[in-house]
Design an enzyme around this catalytic site. Structure first.
Site, PDB file in Angstrom:
ATOM      1  N   HIS A  85       0.812  -1.220   0.000  1.00  0.00           N
ATOM      2  CA  HIS A  85       0.000   0.000   0.000  1.00  0.00           C
ATOM      3  C   HIS A  85       0.849   1.275   0.000  1.00  0.00           C
ATOM      4  O   HIS A  85       0.346   2.376  -0.169  1.00  0.00           O
ATOM      5  CB  HIS A  85      -0.960   0.000   1.212  1.00  0.00           C
ATOM      6  CG  HIS A  85      -2.335   0.481   0.864  1.00  0.00           C
ATOM      7  ND1 HIS A  85      -2.539   1.557   0.029  1.00  0.00           N
ATOM      8  CD2 HIS A  85      -3.566   0.051   1.219  1.00  0.00           C
ATOM      9  CE1 HIS A  85      -3.840   1.773  -0.103  1.00  0.00           C
ATOM     10  NE2 HIS A  85      -4.489   0.854   0.606  1.00  0.00           N
TER      11      HIS A  85
ATOM     12  N   ASP B  61      -2.455   1.983  -4.727  1.00  0.00           N
ATOM     13  CA  ASP B  61      -3.721   2.229  -4.056  1.00  0.00           C
ATOM     14  C   ASP B  61      -4.783   1.349  -4.673  1.00  0.00           C
ATOM     15  O   ASP B  61      -4.558   0.716  -5.705  1.00  0.00           O
ATOM     16  CB  ASP B  61      -4.116   3.711  -4.201  1.00  0.00           C
ATOM     17  CG  ASP B  61      -3.058   4.611  -3.583  1.00  0.00           C
ATOM     18  OD1 ASP B  61      -2.639   4.307  -2.448  1.00  0.00           O
ATOM     19  OD2 ASP B  61      -2.629   5.574  -4.263  1.00  0.00           O
TER      20      ASP B  61
END
Lengths: 327, 424
Positions: B394, B398
């Site tokens: 992450h 995204d």
């Protein structure tokens, strides 16, 4: 099931095949009226007559040659060499003609012949009556060489040899003739040529042999079992072409392999068996492949002490097995 | 006075036994050496059995009509003088040779380090330290059976110093030192428990997994894909393919192809975190996970985007063979930029993969299962469905780009059929 001697099983196989198929006939020296010098064809002359049990002159080349011609024309000859030692004059017929006719004629002709010959020593026969000659023929593609060890195998394999469409050399150990007895079924059975047979299961050492050696190994195996050594015994039965799969499997089973032949050691059938094992089972081997064989001298001696020195025996086999097990 | 045995003689070639037709003497009779004792019949001849000694017949052991093996006793004879050669049965040679061997094995160890091929193979397969094994063979030799016994009991002596074989997963970056275990709750081991030292490949796997989970903030996402057309396409050609090429045309090859195609369109998925920068990799090198009984290897299909489905199937096949036969080289495991994991091969339908450090994402291909699906027009149909599960770093990615990437993989897969796709 009847208990028959090795030679009676052979006689029975020929009798049954001659009754079954009228193309089957016998030729050889003294096979007719006398019934063979070992009595292997005993009673067949009386039953089938002189046209199907033919006494020949002392000419092995002709015995083989006549057989080949008859076989190529559709008959099923069983040619007897009185002793395997006397097969040498017939080698050209067997190797150059019988073995190659199918190949040479591009399948137009074939040679469904059996040549029977008693071989082996330990009978005070000296050099003309004791030799093992199988290795002479064991690199001739086109031939099959069968050496049974038991009466059961002898009957089944001889019947299979007679029905085979190509030439089969069928060597019978003359000392086994009346020494070895065993149960033989009365019915009509054959044993596939080219298949070895496990005669005893074990997991310490593997013994691969044929002919009389099988019985020596079995006797020795019983004795060493008392000391906790378990022997796996493979009977080759067909020594050319060899049952490679069975040889590799048996060798891998214990990793310790003893090869036994009565023949002189160098260039014997066991040399080829050793090569197969080295080629395909090296990483399962736990000891050098060991061979027990006759010494490399020209022939079996006559003097009993010297014959004993030359011949394999249950005692020699036992000692070799013990040494290998201890390795 | 000595008792001597008269045995059945060998009366010709191939003769192994004889039948006592008639005794010519009875117990108590005086006989001279070479006197006839009995008439013996074999299947070749009838002959007289001569006496080997001068003396008095003491016992007739064989009866008339009995068939006796050559060498077996037929009668006994009592002789006057005791000067006879005792029957020399040689059994001593056997015993003495046994003794030799026994003393050899007990004292001398000259064969301790002569290893047979079977022993070397078994020891390396099971990582047995042969210097710690006691041999039961001649002169202390370690036999195949010794090793087999050790393997059966599971009491394997390992070398204390072990070379650490690292499955070289990371290539571009120095891997920071990771502690495998922060706190160890030592539990007393009870009888029957097996202690497995962590070494070699296992240690490397553990290290990478800990590093990946500790450092990378993982996020997960899953999509359902309808691969009914793909399945029927592959089923229709797989027999023929196997016959022609000699290896299987697996579903996995189609998936790998689809992923490499989608990665080309979404290069961000094919990148690496480098602390103060992100590196987008140009080459598409797909790591694939291959497991053995006790370890996990991640060999790499280099330039997967250049390869056909057939080419990928071939390479997967070859890499799997290399792993299983222990022939995988370190260059086979280097340079991966994205990992595709065939979790479906275990029957899994959903899983959360740990990212193969320092890559940005890993895609898990689950089992293809038949499920009822509502189709356009409200009809139910039995369809071949598969879940594809994506884990992302992450820090780099995204949900937006990851979702688009995953949807693209789905789209490619759902459009694979005989008419649209060639495997060559």
């Amino acid at each position: 099931m009847a208990v028959l001697s090795y030679i009676d099983a052979i006689t029975l196989a020929m009798k049954e095949e001659m009754e079954r198929d009228e193309r089957v006939f016998i030729l050889g020296e003294d096979v007719g009226r006398k019934g063979g010098v070992f009595k292997a064809t005993n009673g067949l002359y009386e039953q089938f007559g002189e046209d199907r049990v033919i006494d020949t002159p002392l000419a092995e080349s002709a015995i083989a040659g006549v057989g080949i011609g008859a076989a190529m024309y559709g008959l099923r000859p069983i040619a007897e060499m009185q002793f395997a030692d006397f097969i040498m004059p017939a080698v050209n017929q067997i190797v150059s003609e019988a073995a190659k006719v199918r190949y040479r004629s591009n399948n137009d002709w074939n040679c469904p012949m059996v040549i029977r010959a008693p071989f082996g020593g330990g009978v005070h026969g000296a050099l003309y009556h004791s030799q093992s000659v199988e290795a002479v023929f064991a690199n001739q593609p086109g031939l099959k060489i069968v050496i049974p060890s038991t009466p059961y195998d002898a009957k089944g394999l001889l019947k299979a040899a007679i029905r085979d469409d190509d030439p089969v050399l069928f060597f019978e150990h003359k000392r086994a003739y009346r020494l070895i007895k065993g149960e033989v079924p009365d019915d009509d059975y054959t044993i596939e040529i080219g298949k070895a047979d496990v005669k005893r299961e074990g997991d310490d050492i593997t013994v691969i042999t044929y002919g009389l050696g099988v019985h020596f190994a079995l006797q020795a195996a019983e004795r060493i079992e008392k000391d906790g050594i378990s022997a796996h015994i493979l009977d080759l039965r067909t020594i050319y072409p060899l049952d490679q799969e069975a040889i590799i499997e048996a060798a891998k089973k214990t990793g310790k392999v003893l090869l036994i032949t009565e023949d002189t050691k160098e260039g014997s059938v066991m040399s080829e068996v050793a090569a197969i094992i080295a080629e395909y089972a090296l990483f399962d081997l736990d000891a050098p492949i060991k061979r027990l064989a006759g010494p490399d001298v020209p022939a079996m001696p006559y003097a009993p002490t010297m014959e004993k020195f030359f011949m394999i025996s249950p005692e020699k086999v036992e000692q070799a097995m013990r040494e290998l097990a201890a390795f | 006075m000595t008792i001597q045995n008269i045995t059945m003689p060998q009366l010709g070639e191939s003769v192994t036994e004889g039948t006592i037709e008639k005794w010519l003497i009875k117990p108590g009779d005086q006989v001279k050496k070479y006197d006839a004792l009995a008439e013996v019949q074999t299947d070749k001849v009838t002959a007289e059995l001569p006496s080997s000694f001068t003396g008095t017949i003491s016992e007739l052991i064989a009866h008339e009509g009995d068939t006796i093996e050559v060498g077996k006793i037929v009668c006994t004879i009592e002789i006057e003088d005791a000067v006879v050669n005792p029957p020399t049965v040689t059994t001593h040679s056997k015993e003495s040779s046994n003794e030799d061997q026994n003393t050899n094995t007990s004292n001398e160890k000259s064969m301790k380090t002569r290893y047979s091929p079977a022993v070397v193979r078994l020891a390396s397969e099971h990582q047995i330290d042969l210097t710690q094994v006691e041999g039961s063979g001649a002169s202390g030799r370690i036999t195949r059976k010794d090793i087999q016994k050790i393997i059966e009991t599971g009491n394997i002596p390992k070398a204390t110093k072990q070379k650490v074989e690292q499955p070289n997963i990371a290539t571009q970056q120095v891997i920071p030192e990771v502690k495998l275990t922060n706190h160890i709750e030592t539990q007393p081991s009870s009888i029957g428990d097996i202690e497995i030292p962590v070494s070699g490949v296992r240690r490397a796997i553990a290290k990478n997994m800990v590093m990946s989970t500790q450092e990378i903030p993982h996020a997960w996402m899953m999509m359902e894909v309808d691969v009914t057309d793909l399945v029927s396409y592959r089923d229709s050609i797989k027999e023929d393919f196997k016959k022609k090429e000699g290896y299987n045309l697996t579903y996995f090859a189609f998936f790998v192809k689809a992923v490499s195609q989608a990665l080309k369109e979404f290069p961000m998925m094919n990148s690496q975190w480098q602390g103060d920068k992100i590196i987008q990799k140009k080459d598409i090198n797909l790591s694939i996970a291959v497991t053995t009984e006790d370890a996990l290897y991640v060999p790499v299909i280099h330039h997967a985007d250049d390869k056909s489905i057939k080419g990928i199937a071939k390479e997967v096949h070859e890499l799997a063979i290399k792993v299983r036969s222990g022939k995988l080289k370190s260059e086979d495991m280097q340079g991966g930029t994205f990992t595709v994991n065939n979790t479906g091969s275990f029957g899994s339908v959903q899983s959360m993969g740990i990212i193969n450090y320092p890559q940005a994402a890993i895609l898990q291909i689950e089992s293809i299962v038949k499920r009822p699906v509502i189709m356009n027009g409200g009809m139910f149909a039995a369809r071949d469905m598969v879940n594809i599960c994506l884990s992302i770093d992450h820090r780099i990615l995204d949900g937006f780009v990851s979702g688009k990437f995953l949807a693209r993989v789905k789209e490619i897969l759902e459009n694979i059929s005989k008419d649209t796709t060639s495997i060559y």
